[in-house]
Design a protein around this motif. Structure first.
Motif, short mmCIF file in Angstrom:
data_model
loop_
_atom_site.label_atom_id
_atom_site.label_comp_id
_atom_site.label_asym_id
_atom_site.label_seq_id
_atom_site.Cartn_x
_atom_site.Cartn_y
_atom_site.Cartn_z
N LEU A 1 -36.35 14.85 6.24
CA LEU A 1 -37.64 14.00 6.16
C LEU A 1 -36.71 12.17 6.91
O LEU A 1 -38.10 11.68 7.74
N ALA B 1 -37.68 13.12 10.47
CA ALA B 1 -39.00 12.45 10.66
C ALA B 1 -39.10 11.19 10.41
O ALA B 1 -40.63 11.01 11.48
N ASP B 2 -39.18 10.70 9.44
CA ASP B 2 -39.18 9.26 9.65
C ASP B 2 -38.96 8.50 11.29
O ASP B 2 -39.72 7.85 11.62
N LEU C 1 -42.81 8.02 9.38
CA LEU C 1 -44.21 8.14 8.40
C LEU C 1 -44.49 7.59 7.86
O LEU C 1 -44.14 6.47 7.79
N SER D 1 -39.88 3.37 4.29
CA SER D 1 -39.25 4.02 4.23
C SER D 1 -38.32 4.55 2.85
O SER D 1 -37.07 5.88 3.61
N VAL E 1 -37.30 8.44 2.12
CA VAL E 1 -36.49 9.43 2.61
C VAL E 1 -35.48 9.50 2.37
O VAL E 1 -35.01 10.83 1.92
#
Length: 117
Positions: free
Chosen positions: A27, A30-31, A36, A40, A43
């Motif tokens: 995560l 990906a963030d 994302l 946040s 995460v």
């Protein structure tokens, strides 16, 4: 060596903690890379149970280690016998300073540019 009951109960918690750490890392990557949607802060949510499980696992392992019965110490004979002599020790050839041309704190065999001792 037989597996104790305590160590079997720690294994699922260690696996779940590892899955939580992998989820957190995925995560986070990906963030950072694609951003994302939403806040946040979510995460880091998988890291919270991972930290708690790791702390509890460490506490259980310490408790198990402290409760384990230890065998008595075995006394052994020294591997060598006889008299020991120190050869080529630093105290064998210390310059006295009485030698002609000797400077205080410098080895007599020191070359030019050598640092004083």
């Amino acid at each position: 060596m037989p597996v104790r009951h305590e160590s079997r109960s720690r294994k699922p918690a260690a696996i779940i903690a590892r899955i939580c750490w992998i989820t957190f890392a995925a995560l986070l990557i990906a963030d950072v890379s694609i951003g994302l949607p939403g806040h946040s802060l979510w995460v880091v949510l998988p890291a919270i149970p991972a930290v708690v499980l790791d702390l509890l696992n460490g506490r259980a392992a310490r408790r198990e280690h402290a409760a384990r019965e230890r065998p008595p110490a075995i006394e052994v004979a020294p591997p060598v016998t006889g008299r020991w002599i120190a050869h080529n020790s630093p105290a064998d050839e210390v310059p006295s300073g009485d030698q002609p041309g000797a400077r205080r704190g410098v080895r007599p065999d020191a070359r030019r540019g050598a640092r004083p001792m």
